[in-house]
Design a protein around this motif. Sequence first.
Motif, short mmCIF file in Angstrom:
data_model
loop_
_atom_site.label_atom_id
_atom_site.label_comp_id
_atom_site.label_asym_id
_atom_site.label_seq_id
_atom_site.Cartn_x
_atom_site.Cartn_y
_atom_site.Cartn_z
N LYS A 31 -8.30 -14.81 -1.67
CA LYS A 31 -9.64 -13.91 -1.62
C LYS A 31 -8.91 -12.30 -1.70
N VAL A 32 -7.05 -12.68 -1.16
CA VAL A 32 -6.91 -11.33 -1.77
C VAL A 32 -7.10 -11.00 -3.64
N ILE A 33 -6.14 -12.34 -4.24
CA ILE A 33 -5.95 -12.18 -5.19
C ILE A 33 -7.21 -11.28 -5.96
N LEU A 34 -8.44 -12.10 -5.83
CA LEU A 34 -9.46 -11.32 -6.38
C LEU A 34 -10.19 -10.18 -5.90
N ASP A 35 -9.78 -9.41 -4.71
CA ASP A 35 -9.50 -8.47 -4.07
C ASP A 35 -8.69 -7.04 -4.99
N SER A 36 -7.35 -7.50 -5.32
CA SER A 36 -7.13 -7.07 -6.10
C SER A 36 -7.08 -6.83 -7.88
N VAL A 37 -8.24 -7.71 -8.08
CA VAL A 37 -8.28 -7.69 -9.64
C VAL A 37 -9.29 -6.06 -9.58
N SER A 38 -9.86 -5.95 -8.53
CA SER A 38 -10.19 -4.39 -8.91
C SER A 38 -9.48 -2.82 -8.81
N ILE A 39 -8.08 -2.79 -7.89
CA ILE A 39 -7.04 -2.36 -8.62
C ILE A 39 -7.04 -2.25 -10.26
N SER A 40 -6.55 -3.26 -10.53
CA SER A 40 -5.17 -4.17 -11.78
C SER A 40 -6.67 -3.45 -13.10
N GLN A 41 -8.21 -4.04 -12.59
CA GLN A 41 -8.80 -3.46 -13.32
C GLN A 41 -8.84 -1.81 -14.25
N TYR A 42 -8.77 -0.92 -12.68
CA TYR A 42 -8.90 0.70 -12.99
C TYR A 42 -7.66 1.20 -13.89
N LEU A 43 -7.03 0.22 -13.06
CA LEU A 43 -5.30 1.12 -13.64
C LEU A 43 -4.79 0.21 -15.18
N CYS A 44 -6.05 0.11 -15.87
CA CYS A 44 -5.93 -0.47 -17.39
C CYS A 44 -6.47 0.42 -17.95
N THR A 45 -8.41 0.96 -17.41
CA THR A 45 -9.32 1.40 -17.47
C THR A 45 -9.02 3.11 -18.12
N VAL A 46 -7.81 2.91 -16.77
CA VAL A 46 -7.15 4.60 -16.87
C VAL A 46 -5.99 4.85 -18.12
N ILE A 47 -5.27 3.71 -18.11
CA ILE A 47 -4.08 3.33 -18.81
C ILE A 47 -5.41 3.70 -21.40
N LEU A 48 -6.07 3.18 -20.70
CA LEU A 48 -7.07 3.31 -22.22
C LEU A 48 -7.13 4.54 -22.44
N VAL A 49 -7.00 5.73 -21.47
CA VAL A 49 -8.30 6.98 -21.69
C VAL A 49 -6.65 7.22 -22.26
N VAL A 50 -5.67 7.21 -21.18
CA VAL A 50 -3.99 8.15 -21.57
C VAL A 50 -4.48 8.26 -23.17
N LEU A 133 -1.01 14.26 -12.26
CA LEU A 133 -2.42 14.78 -11.40
C LEU A 133 -2.86 13.39 -11.61
N ILE A 134 -2.60 12.28 -13.00
CA ILE A 134 -3.31 10.37 -12.76
C ILE A 134 -2.63 10.08 -12.17
N VAL A 135 -1.05 10.26 -11.86
CA VAL A 135 -0.67 9.43 -10.48
C VAL A 135 -1.32 9.28 -9.48
N LEU A 136 -1.57 10.77 -8.81
CA LEU A 136 -2.54 11.20 -7.69
C LEU A 136 -3.42 10.36 -7.39
N HIS A 137 -4.46 11.16 -8.76
CA HIS A 137 -5.65 9.85 -8.89
C HIS A 137 -5.74 8.95 -8.93
N LEU A 138 -4.67 7.95 -9.12
CA LEU A 138 -4.73 6.02 -8.92
C LEU A 138 -4.14 6.41 -7.63
N PHE A 139 -3.21 7.30 -6.77
CA PHE A 139 -2.83 6.20 -5.52
C PHE A 139 -4.47 7.11 -4.77
N LEU A 140 -5.46 7.84 -4.67
CA LEU A 140 -6.13 8.60 -3.85
C LEU A 140 -7.78 7.81 -4.59
N HIS A 141 -7.67 7.14 -5.51
CA HIS A 141 -8.83 6.65 -6.23
C HIS A 141 -9.41 5.56 -5.12
N ASP A 142 -10.69 6.18 -4.48
CA ASP A 142 -11.39 4.12 -3.56
C ASP A 142 -11.37 3.29 -4.83
#
Length: 280
Positions: A31-50, A133-142
């Motif tokens: 369950k925790v691994i599946l919940d962590s997918v949201s973090i990995s997915q959004y991290l990759c989304t931000v990297i795509l923007v960069v 700013l991007i690093v802080l964004h990743l830390f504060l994102h919901d």
Amino acid sequence: MQPGFGDNYTGDSFLEDMVTNANVVKRDLCKVILDSVSISQYLCTVILVVLVWTYTLASTVSLKSLLLLDITMLVSGFVVLILTARMISLKLFAQYALNILYFITGLYALSPIYHTLTKSISSDSIWALTTMLIVLHLFLHDYTGCTVKDPGSLTNPTLSSNIALNMSIIASVLIASQLQSRQLVFAIVLFSLQVFLFAPFVAYCIKRYSFWLYLWFSLGVVVLTLVLVYRLQGFFFGVLLGLLVFITFICPYWLTRIQKYKFEINGPWDEAKLCFDINE
């Protein structure tokens, strides 16, 4: 206080009502691994923007390609919203479309200002501030909700989520101010705001509609990011792959392992808690 007893006196029955680990949640590793997918997915989304920022600054991505990407993302987002949202009417959909039209018009009108915003600032300073700013964004994102209010929801986005969104907008404007033309500024800012503002909402709708569909969507984002990063540089690919493995598998394993060391004590010395909603 009874006479004849000290201030720190406790009777023999004081510890009879003591309860240990009453509120400790035993976490399941899967369950925790599946919940962590949201973090990995959004991290990759931000990297795509960069990556899009980098390719645009290097003139690898043309204005037509960027505008086509903006239109494709906008149409795809509306299609996903229509197919997955449970509480959306034609009136609400028209309101969304009208708001986005106002938003695009205002953004196009402000693009000349964004274009000359940082002319007196060096590129190194811009990239350093953007990275922070991007690093802080990743830390504060919901990572559990979305950046805009869900239709029918009674709760608003959190304060930290709003701060993270503002940081991403500032970073987008800083990068856009380094481009050569006003049209490119408009296109790159529109792309960035679509990702930072609307992409989390679209992902949230997909997740609420079907969690397994959300997992496939996240897997596609991760694979696409890894492929693009590998084509850019092999070293960054290794760092990103190691980071994703650390976030998705190692951190959940650590979290479940340290649960056995948690020791919570509750008893009559705790503050009283209301058993009803104070707003009722």
